[in-house]
Structures are given as C-alpha cells and as structure tokens.
Design an enzyme around this catalytic site. Structure first.
Site, PDB file in Angstrom:
ATOM      1  N   ARG A 544      18.972   6.807  -7.277  1.00  0.00           N
ATOM      2  CA  ARG A 544      19.989   7.673  -6.679  1.00  0.00           C
ATOM      3  C   ARG A 544      21.042   6.819  -5.957  1.00  0.00           C
ATOM      4  O   ARG A 544      20.699   5.838  -5.296  1.00  0.00           O
ATOM      5  CB  ARG A 544      19.288   8.606  -5.678  1.00  0.00           C
ATOM      6  CG  ARG A 544      20.045   9.797  -5.233  1.00  0.00           C
ATOM      7  CD  ARG A 544      19.087  10.845  -4.664  1.00  0.00           C
ATOM      8  NE  ARG A 544      18.049  10.266  -3.816  1.00  0.00           N
ATOM      9  CZ  ARG A 544      18.159  10.108  -2.500  1.00  0.00           C
ATOM     10  NH1 ARG A 544      19.259  10.477  -1.882  1.00  0.00           N
ATOM     11  NH2 ARG A 544      17.165   9.613  -1.800  1.00  0.00           N
ATOM     12  N   LYS A 549      20.665   2.697  -0.080  1.00  0.00           N
ATOM     13  CA  LYS A 549      20.099   1.984  -1.227  1.00  0.00           C
ATOM     14  C   LYS A 549      20.969   0.789  -1.623  1.00  0.00           C
ATOM     15  O   LYS A 549      20.556  -0.054  -2.415  1.00  0.00           O
ATOM     16  CB  LYS A 549      19.907   2.939  -2.406  1.00  0.00           C
ATOM     17  CG  LYS A 549      18.845   4.003  -2.112  1.00  0.00           C
ATOM     18  CD  LYS A 549      18.666   4.967  -3.267  1.00  0.00           C
ATOM     19  CE  LYS A 549      17.695   6.087  -2.940  1.00  0.00           C
ATOM     20  NZ  LYS A 549      16.295   5.655  -2.844  1.00  0.00           N
ATOM     21  N   THR A 651       9.413   4.013  -5.698  1.00  0.00           N
ATOM     22  CA  THR A 651       8.437   3.957  -6.786  1.00  0.00           C
ATOM     23  C   THR A 651       9.009   3.216  -7.990  1.00  0.00           C
ATOM     24  O   THR A 651       8.257   2.680  -8.798  1.00  0.00           O
ATOM     25  CB  THR A 651       8.010   5.369  -7.222  1.00  0.00           C
ATOM     26  OG1 THR A 651       9.167   6.163  -7.494  1.00  0.00           O
ATOM     27  CG2 THR A 651       7.184   6.046  -6.140  1.00  0.00           C
TER      28      THR A 651
END
Length: 710
Positions: A544, A549, A651
């Site tokens: 995303r 991030k 993950t």
C-alpha cells in the site's frame, strides 16, 4: 469421485454437459473454468459428507474481519488436493491448457493489504490444523478498486469481480438474518426487570454467501468464509410508489440498502459516508452473531451459559468491535439474561487484534451519528462505559488521567479501540516490537489495569500458498533436497542450512530465480507492454502506498543513483530494475503524488540513453494477491523500509524472504524478529531504531547522543 486421469477426464466432460449444457468443442475458457471449479467443489462436498460426524465436536472459532484477501482459489485447491499434475495432464489430453483456465478466475478485491491477507492465511491455517474456524465478512459487490495508471496518475476503476458470477460461492437464502437500524427504544418493567424494545426501525436483510476453505492435505476440515450481502426485506420494487409515478422513490430504498455491501471503505469525508461505514460494520457483525447464536441453539445445547466454552469470536482490528455490544444485546434482549451474566459470557467469548499504533487509524464515531443509527447498541455501550468508570474510580481515586484516557465515550465520540480492550479477554499486537509499543506507549493505562490481557501474536503467512503454490520450481528443488515434510511443517526448511555451501544446489537455486524473473517479465510484457531485463537485479517494493511505508525514500535513493550516473556512468556497476506496486487510497493526495513521481522518474530514466541500459524504474498497476504470487518468487531485493515503530508487523517481508529475496529494511515490525532469526549477515538493516524514533517524536530534535545508530 475421480481418482486418476481417465476418471477425471470423464467426470470433467460430463460436468461441462451437465453444468453448461455444451460439449467441449463449443465451450469457452470461462465455461471450462466453471466446470473445473464445480468438479472441485463436488470433491469438497464428498469429503464434507464423509467427515461430518468428526466435525462440530470442538470449539467453533469465528474470525470477524472487514477484509479477506483470499486471492484466486483454483490452483491453490488443486495443490491442496494434490491433483494439480493429474488435472493438468488430463486437460492437456483434451487440448485444454490449465493456465488458460486459471487466468479466468477473478481475484476478489475484498481487502486493502496485509490485514485482509492475514485473515485469509488464518482461515487456511485453521483448516490445516483441524480447527473449525470460519471467516465472517462482507460480500462487496465491487472490490476495493481496479487501479489503472493513466499518464502516470492512478485512476480508480470499479472492480466488478462478480460480473460473470463467482462459481466458488453458495448462496444460503434460508440462513438470512434481519439487521435493524435507526428507530427508537421503548422500555418496560417486567417482573422487576427493565426490558428494551426496538421499534420503528429500518430493516435490512443480510444474505450469506459461503466460500469453502480447503487447506493442504486435510480434507477432514473444510471450513467456510461467510460473506454477507445486503438486500431489502420487502422485494425489488415499491409498486405503489412506482404506479404513482414516483419512480426514483420506488427504487431509492433498495439502492440505499444495497449500498451497504457495495464497496470496501467508502469515502467517509461526508456525514453520509461515515454513516455508511458504520452501517457496514454493524451489518456484518449483527448478521454474523445472529447466525452463530442460531446455529449454537440448533445443536440442542441446553444453556447459553456454555456459549464462551464452545464459541470463540475474534475481532480483526477495530472494524468488528460492535461484536461486543451486539452479543450483549442478543443475550439480554433476546435470551433474557441479566447484565453480569451476559458480560461474563461476552468478555470470555471475544478476543481482539490491534494492527496499528497510529491514532488516526484508530476508529472513533461521533456520538450523535452513532446514537441515531444504532440506538440500542449505544445504550449498551453507554452502560459498559459507566460501569467501567465506576470500577476504575474505585481503583484509581487519585488518577483522573487514567480514568479519562480509558473512557469509551469522550470528546463527543465513541472510541472503538477502548471498547475492544475493555470487552475482550485477550488483546494482541502483531509483532514483538509492536506489542511492546502498545503496552508501554499507546495503551499504557490499559496495561496497568488489564496487564493479563495483553499478549503478542506475530503475524505469519501461509507458506503453502506463497511458496509451494506460487513458486513451484523452487518448491520442487527444496523437496528434492530435503524431502517433502516442509510442506506441512515450515520449520523443516531449516534443513536447507546444510546446503549453503553446496555448489550444485546453489547453481540450481540461481537457475530457478532467473526462470521466475523471466516468468514475471513475460507477464508484465503481456499485461502492460513493459520490457524487464531478467538479468538485472530486481529491487522490489510492493505494498500500500503510504507515507510511513516510505516509497518516497526509495524514489530519492533512485534519484541519487541517477544523478551519480549522469556524471559518472561507471558508477552503475550492474543493471538494476526498481519495481514498485501498490494502491493509494482514492482521497490520499500525498500517496497519489508519489505514484505520479515514480512514473515520472521512470519516463525520465527510460528516455536517457546515458543510463537506461543499466537503470530502470517500473510501476506495476493493480497490485493484488495474484500479482504478488508472480512478484515474490522473482525478487532479488525486498524493500521493507517503513519508519521504525510505524509498521505493526508486515507480511510481505516474510513472503519475499521465503522466496529467496534479500531484505533491505529498518528495524520495524516483524523485521526485528526476522533479523533475529536469520542473523545480521543475511539481512541489511539501516536507519533509526523504534526507540530513537519515539524519542524524536516525544522530545523533538535529534536523538540523544547515548542512543546508538544501528
């Protein structure tokens, strides 16, 4: 049921005729795909029937989540049944390519990222372990959205994944549940007890669609993912209104109801959008719990006092937190239990996973909106809050801050995470670091009160999905080297340590990686018309698009490499392909600008002959589970560079590493535990620690000199 290639071919041809009414020569790829899915479903039904007596004896686990990114199922289920080769060869003899059929399957966009994929992996794991664990979510008519890149910009297109139907699902109209919104609450005293009646409500019919969940080599436990669709209870059309010429009004309520299950995360910048989101959350909670209690009572168990011993409800993030007051409502209003007994059952039934430390990601609802939409649920929450505060004041008479920070109702809002912690028996974070931050920083007051509730459950991934199925060549190599037991027990992969100096194995490993890169390059060429050089290093960041991030940091690094190469072409010692992918929330301007920047940089480099032979940047549009299954096996470098303390777990980091990519990242989320597991020589860590980032946030300026850099 078919047991060999010949019996499969006969069963398959018969299914084409029975299901589609056509012969093989007239069948389209879609017809052929549907016939194969129906055949696999029948195989599941057979195993369900013969194992029916062995199931329904243990505790039932229900996983409530707004997101389930299940991905495509057909290939995964062929692998789980151990019939992929049989089916592939049988179809080939019928002049059908299995890969053509696999491409027909929709990738349901029922989630946004790791939260939804984690939910899907848990369903698989529970089936594999023999746990009767079922998912409960919403059957969104349209997925999150299909991402198109137009002139470098993200453009959202409706993801109509149901346009051809979804052959895996089974509609269960006879198990529909009525969900009530708005209206008013009337109270009466009956035999010394206050009774509540919900009147003048708007009712919505929740219709379940079940998707079977089959894990690897455990046909005894085929569980369900139940997805709820919103429909009207009064039919398709208000005929009286229509005949009066009030055409819009005749269909408006139907449209309003169906909007509840239209899309995941509707825009909540308006009051109507916020109301729709809250409707969604109560809709699937009320439907799911209503169905669970009804099923429980049908088993003939004498008393609901046994409920928490036989049923577990897990709340995945704050979206399903209304499970707590809804179960209280069912036990008190429908089953006639008292408050204390209902509360004890509810708390012992519920458990909660928190997925973030960022305040803006923790849900809260305006009280006036909440009270108008869910009047009875609000009264129950109000009473939970009142009783909790009373007990708290007795324990913390001298600490008003503790009382204030732990209230459910404050500042005009209902704070969902507070309700979740108070009303659950277990509260977990999703990585060791994340859980410690929750206990010491975010929920420190709750940790003082409910220290026994807090625990860690580091996220995991299904290695049979993202290694065995997604990377068949590497899987065969591993099986040839250490045997097949790793497919059932991932810990067996440790045996590969013994091959780290085996030249033959390493050469085969390099060959597999190159072939996987060629496979990805071929797919990208077909889908987007972009050429990738499989001999270059594939440096990948797919997730995303979000500030924490730090895709922007990656872009700045590439700009730095580009600027160096302009002045000194020899500074690029090897060919390097930077691959990005991921969706930006439709209203997230920053994230969309980052996508635009990535594509602008891609064009800049592509048209510069000084560097374009050794440097390339590509943005792969519409990243999803299916894309990931091609990307993870092909990556050389995995970018996991979130700001330390911000990524709860991650993950993708695990999927990349199990497929042989080197991790370049920060000590954030599960990277910390991966670092401990693989050793510092096998992961590349940079940047500040979580402790340093939290220090910076709390005090400003640079971290104190006593804190060392990693």
């Amino acid at each position: 049921m078919f047991t060999d290639k010949e019996s499969f071919k006969q069963a398959y041809l018969m299914k084409l005729i029975e299901g589609e009414g056509i012969n093989l020569n007239d069948a389209t790829h879609w017809d052929q795909f549907v016939a194969l899915v129906i055949l696999v479903k029948e195989k599941m039904s057979y195993y369900r029937a013969i194992n029916q007596n062995s199931m329904s004896q243990g505790k039932q686990v229900y996983y409530f989540s707004m997101e389930f990114l299940i991905g495509r199922l057909l290939l995964n289920y062929l692998v789980n049944f151990k019939i992929e080769d049989l089916v592939r060869e049988g179809l080939a003899e019928l002049n059908i390519n299995l890969d053509d059929l696999l491409e027909q399957e929709a990738d349901p966009g029922l989630g946004n990222g790791g939260l939804g994929r984690l939910a899907a992996c848990f369903l698989d794991s529970m089936a594999f372990l023999g746990i009767e664990g079922h998912g409960n979510g919403i059957r969104y008519k349209y997925g999150l959205f299909e991402q198109k890149i137009v002139a470098g910009n993200q453009v959202e297109v409706a993801d109509n994944w149901l346009k051809n139907g979804y052959p895996w699902e089974i509609r269960k109209q006879n198990r529909a549940v009525v969900v009530k919104f708005k209206g008013n609450i009337r109270t009466e005293q009956n035999e010394g007890r206050l009774t509540f009646y919900h009147e003048n409500y708007e009712q919505v019919l929740a219709v379940p669609y079940d998707v079977p969940i089959l894990s690897y080599e455990n046909c005894s436990y085929i569980n369900n993912l139940r997805l709820w669709s919103a429909e009207t209870t009064c039919g398709e059309l208000d005929l009286v209104c229509f005949n009066r010429g009030e055409f819009n009004q005749a269909t408006s309520f139907k449209s309003e109801v169906e909007a509840i299950s239209y899309i995941l995360y509707p825009d909540d910048s308006s009051r109507a959008g916020r109301e729709l989101r809250l409707k969604q959350e109560y809709f699937f909670v009320a439907a799911g719990l209503g169905s669970i209690v009804r099923s429980y009572k049908k088993k003939g168990i004498n008393s609901l006092q046994e409920f928490s011993r036989r049923v577990a409800v897990h709340i995945n993030d704050t979206h399903p937190v209304l499970c707590i007051p809804e179960l209280m409502r069912i036990l008190m209003d429908e089953e006639g239990m008292g408050w204390d007994e209902s509360w004890n059952i509810t708390v012992n039934t519920m458990s909660f996973t928190n997925h973030t430390i960022m305040p803006e990601a923790m849900e809260k609802w305006p009280i006036d909106l909440f009270k108008g939409l869910l009047p009875r649920i609000y009264l129950i929450i109000e009473e939970i809050d009142r009783r909790f505060k009373e007990s708290l004041v007795r324990k913390f008479l001298d600490n008003e801050e503790v009382v204030r920070n732990t209230q459910i109702l404050k500042d005009g809002y209902v704070w969902m995470v507070n309700l979740a912690i108070i009303g659950s028996s277990s509260v977990n974070g999703v990585a060791k670091l994340h859980t410690e931050i929750l206990k010491e920083e975010v929920f420190k007051e709750y940790n003082r009160i409910f220290g026994y509730k807090f625990n860690n459950k580091t996220n995991g991934v299904n290695h049979r999905r993202f290694l065995l199925t997604a990377n068949p060549k590497l899987s065969r190599l591993i099986t040839d080297a250490i045997g097949p037991s790793w497919k059932e027990e991932a810990g067996e992969l440790q045996k590969l340590h013994g091959l780290k100096n085996d030249r033959s194995f390493l050469e085969q490993l390099a060959k597999v990686k190159y072939e996987n890169k060629c496979r990805l390059a071929e797919r990208v060429k077909t889908k987007q018309g972009i050429d990738l050089d499989p001999l270059s290093i594939f440096d990948v960041q797919v997730k995303r698009i979000h500030a924490y991030k730090r895709q922007l940091l990656n872009v700045l690094k590439i700009m730095h490499l580009y600027n160096k190469a302009i002045n000194d072409p020899e500074s690029l010692t090897t060919s390097h392909t930077f691959i990005f992918g991921g969706k930006a929330a439709p209203g997230y301007h920053y994230a969309k600008t980052v996508i635009k920047l990535i594509n602008a940089l891609s064009q800049k480099i592509e048209h510069d002959p000084k560097v374009n032979q050794k440097l390339k940047v590509v943005f792969l549009e519409n990243f999803n589970v299916t894309q990931g299954e091609f990307i993870y096996p092909a990556a050389d470098i995995s970018e996991q560079i979130s700001t330390a303390s911000k990524e709860a777990s991650g993950t993708g980091n695990m999927k990349f590493m199990m497929n042989g990519a080197l991790t370049l990242g920060t000590l954030d989320g599960a990277n910390v535990e991966i670092n401990e597991a693989v050793g510092k020589d096998n992961i590349f860590i940079f940047g500040l620690t979580a402790e340093q980032v939290l220090h910076y946030t709390r005090y400003g300026g640079m971290p104190t000199p006593t804190l060392e850099r990693v």
